[in-house]
Write a protein that holds these residues in place. Sequence first.
Motif, PDB file in Angstrom:
ATOM      1  N   VAL A 197       6.738   8.392   0.788  1.00 56.89           N
ATOM      2  CA  VAL A 197       7.035   7.054   1.310  1.00 56.89           C
ATOM      3  C   VAL A 197       8.414   7.028   1.968  1.00 56.89           C
ATOM      4  O   VAL A 197       8.580   6.502   3.078  1.00 56.89           O
ATOM      5  CB  VAL A 197       6.953   5.992   0.197  1.00 56.89           C
ATOM      6  N   LEU A 198       9.417   7.594   1.295  1.00 55.65           N
ATOM      7  CA  LEU A 198      10.767   7.602   1.856  1.00 55.65           C
ATOM      8  C   LEU A 198      10.845   8.448   3.126  1.00 55.65           C
ATOM      9  O   LEU A 198      11.568   8.095   4.073  1.00 55.65           O
ATOM     10  CB  LEU A 198      11.765   8.104   0.813  1.00 55.65           C
ATOM     11  N   LYS A 199      10.110   9.540   3.157  1.00 52.68           N
ATOM     12  CA  LYS A 199      10.074  10.362   4.364  1.00 52.68           C
ATOM     13  C   LYS A 199       9.435   9.597   5.513  1.00 52.68           C
ATOM     14  O   LYS A 199       9.902   9.651   6.660  1.00 52.68           O
ATOM     15  CB  LYS A 199       9.311  11.657   4.110  1.00 52.68           C
ATOM     16  N   GLY A 221       0.769  -1.232   0.000  1.00 51.96           N
ATOM     17  CA  GLY A 221       0.000   0.000   0.000  1.00 51.96           C
ATOM     18  C   GLY A 221       0.803   1.286   0.000  1.00 51.96           C
ATOM     19  O   GLY A 221       0.229   2.382   0.057  1.00 51.96           O
ATOM     20  N   TYR A 222       2.131   1.184  -0.076  1.00 48.87           N
ATOM     21  CA  TYR A 222       2.975   2.382  -0.127  1.00 48.87           C
ATOM     22  C   TYR A 222       3.178   2.773  -1.590  1.00 48.87           C
ATOM     23  O   TYR A 222       3.783   2.027  -2.362  1.00 48.87           O
ATOM     24  CB  TYR A 222       4.329   2.109   0.535  1.00 48.87           C
ATOM     25  N   ASP A 223       2.690   3.950  -1.961  1.00 54.28           N
ATOM     26  CA  ASP A 223       2.676   4.349  -3.374  1.00 54.28           C
ATOM     27  C   ASP A 223       4.012   4.958  -3.796  1.00 54.28           C
ATOM     28  O   ASP A 223       4.187   6.171  -3.830  1.00 54.28           O
ATOM     29  CB  ASP A 223       1.547   5.345  -3.630  1.00 54.28           C
ATOM     30  N   ILE A 224       4.940   4.081  -4.160  1.00 52.60           N
ATOM     31  CA  ILE A 224       6.257   4.551  -4.605  1.00 52.60           C
ATOM     32  C   ILE A 224       6.225   5.037  -6.054  1.00 52.60           C
ATOM     33  O   ILE A 224       7.222   5.558  -6.544  1.00 52.60           O
ATOM     34  CB  ILE A 224       7.336   3.452  -4.450  1.00 52.60           C
ATOM     35  N   VAL A 225       5.078   4.897  -6.713  1.00 52.32           N
ATOM     36  CA  VAL A 225       4.934   5.395  -8.081  1.00 52.32           C
ATOM     37  C   VAL A 225       4.598   6.878  -8.080  1.00 52.32           C
ATOM     38  O   VAL A 225       5.255   7.680  -8.750  1.00 52.32           O
ATOM     39  CB  VAL A 225       3.858   4.600  -8.853  1.00 52.32           C
ATOM     40  N   ASN A 229      -1.528  -1.855  -3.122  1.00 49.94           N
ATOM     41  CA  ASN A 229      -2.310  -2.291  -1.953  1.00 49.94           C
ATOM     42  C   ASN A 229      -3.038  -3.617  -2.185  1.00 49.94           C
ATOM     43  O   ASN A 229      -4.040  -3.910  -1.528  1.00 49.94           O
ATOM     44  CB  ASN A 229      -3.317  -1.210  -1.540  1.00 49.94           C
ATOM     45  N   SER A 230      -2.520  -4.444  -3.085  1.00 51.35           N
ATOM     46  CA  SER A 230      -3.152  -5.733  -3.380  1.00 51.35           C
ATOM     47  C   SER A 230      -2.894  -6.765  -2.294  1.00 51.35           C
ATOM     48  O   SER A 230      -3.609  -7.769  -2.209  1.00 51.35           O
ATOM     49  CB  SER A 230      -2.627  -6.281  -4.708  1.00 51.35           C
ATOM     50  N   LYS A 231      -1.855  -6.544  -1.501  1.00 53.45           N
ATOM     51  CA  LYS A 231      -1.410  -7.492  -0.483  1.00 53.45           C
ATOM     52  C   LYS A 231      -1.019  -8.842  -1.113  1.00 53.45           C
ATOM     53  O   LYS A 231      -1.117  -9.892  -0.485  1.00 53.45           O
ATOM     54  CB  LYS A 231      -2.484  -7.708   0.593  1.00 53.45           C
ATOM     55  N   LYS A 232      -0.554  -8.779  -2.362  1.00 49.27           N
ATOM     56  CA  LYS A 232      -0.115  -9.975  -3.081  1.00 49.27           C
ATOM     57  C   LYS A 232       1.381  -9.885  -3.367  1.00 49.27           C
ATOM     58  O   LYS A 232       1.885  -8.833  -3.749  1.00 49.27           O
ATOM     59  CB  LYS A 232      -0.876 -10.127  -4.400  1.00 49.27           C
ATOM     60  N   ASP A 233       2.082 -10.999  -3.230  1.00 47.05           N
ATOM     61  CA  ASP A 233       3.528 -11.059  -3.458  1.00 47.05           C
ATOM     62  C   ASP A 233       3.786 -11.688  -4.817  1.00 47.05           C
ATOM     63  O   ASP A 233       4.067 -12.874  -4.927  1.00 47.05           O
ATOM     64  CB  ASP A 233       4.177 -11.877  -2.339  1.00 47.05           C
TER      65      ASP A 233
END
Length: 275
Positions: A193-195, A183-187, A219-223
């Motif tokens: 996120v980095l902060k 769920g962390y939107d690095i896009v 945020n899919s919670k899928k690996d």
Amino acid sequence: MIIGPHISITKGFFNAAKDALSIGANTFQFFTRNPRGSTVKKLDEKDMQKFFDIRKKEKLGPLLAHIPYTVNLASSKQDVYDFGKIVLKEDLDRLDKLQIEYVCLHPGSHLGQGIDKGIDKIASALNSILTPDKNVTLLIETMSGKGTEVGYTFEQIRAIIDKIDIKEKVGVCFDTCHVFSAGYDIVNNLEKVLKEFDNIIGLEKLKVVHLNDSMKELNSKKDRHEIIGKGYIGLDAIVNFITNPAIKDKPLFLETPADLDIHKEEIKLLKDRCM
């Protein structure tokens, strides 16, 4: 740029190093033993020396080992928990002999006990194993949040680290696919996120990156890892991530579903875009 793929060590560490170099990599990751079992080969002294020699000659960057998936230090099952501690202790001893800088660990799954209990068990296990005399640094991997995984939020990882006695022996492996899936939107919000990571854990604890695209959405919670540029994170966001001042000097390890030929293409693509 320090970048490399995951490589099998079934033919020895020297051959693994040669495979990495053959595709333009200057580091690599490997499993410490069978990733879904417990078997491990005895170290070969001749292979070790050849490995040390090629590392020195070719200036291979920091290397990353990966603990097998069968290790679950958050398990409610005593035999599984004890097995995990035995494997981790043995592997830390072996990696120290091999002069490996980092070893990555999936924190574990609490199997219904709850996050807090899982965190307590993970920290207790690590405190029983970590010693100041080992040079290898243990890295807790950021997870995607599937099932009952522990470690899919920065707060959970910080909670584990807070309970560790020898904190200088522990860091974090930042997995781009897992973080995105958690769920962390690095896009779209990389700086945020980095902060957040810095405020909660501290960027000084971020030691290496698992560089993967994602087959699943935010945020899919899928690996589900994907080849660089082929997933929901995308090439532009990945380039933006690895060129960020907070990340650009960190070792990058590809865990994408690819063979060495495709890893070679991924490495060339990223070098062309970033160097």
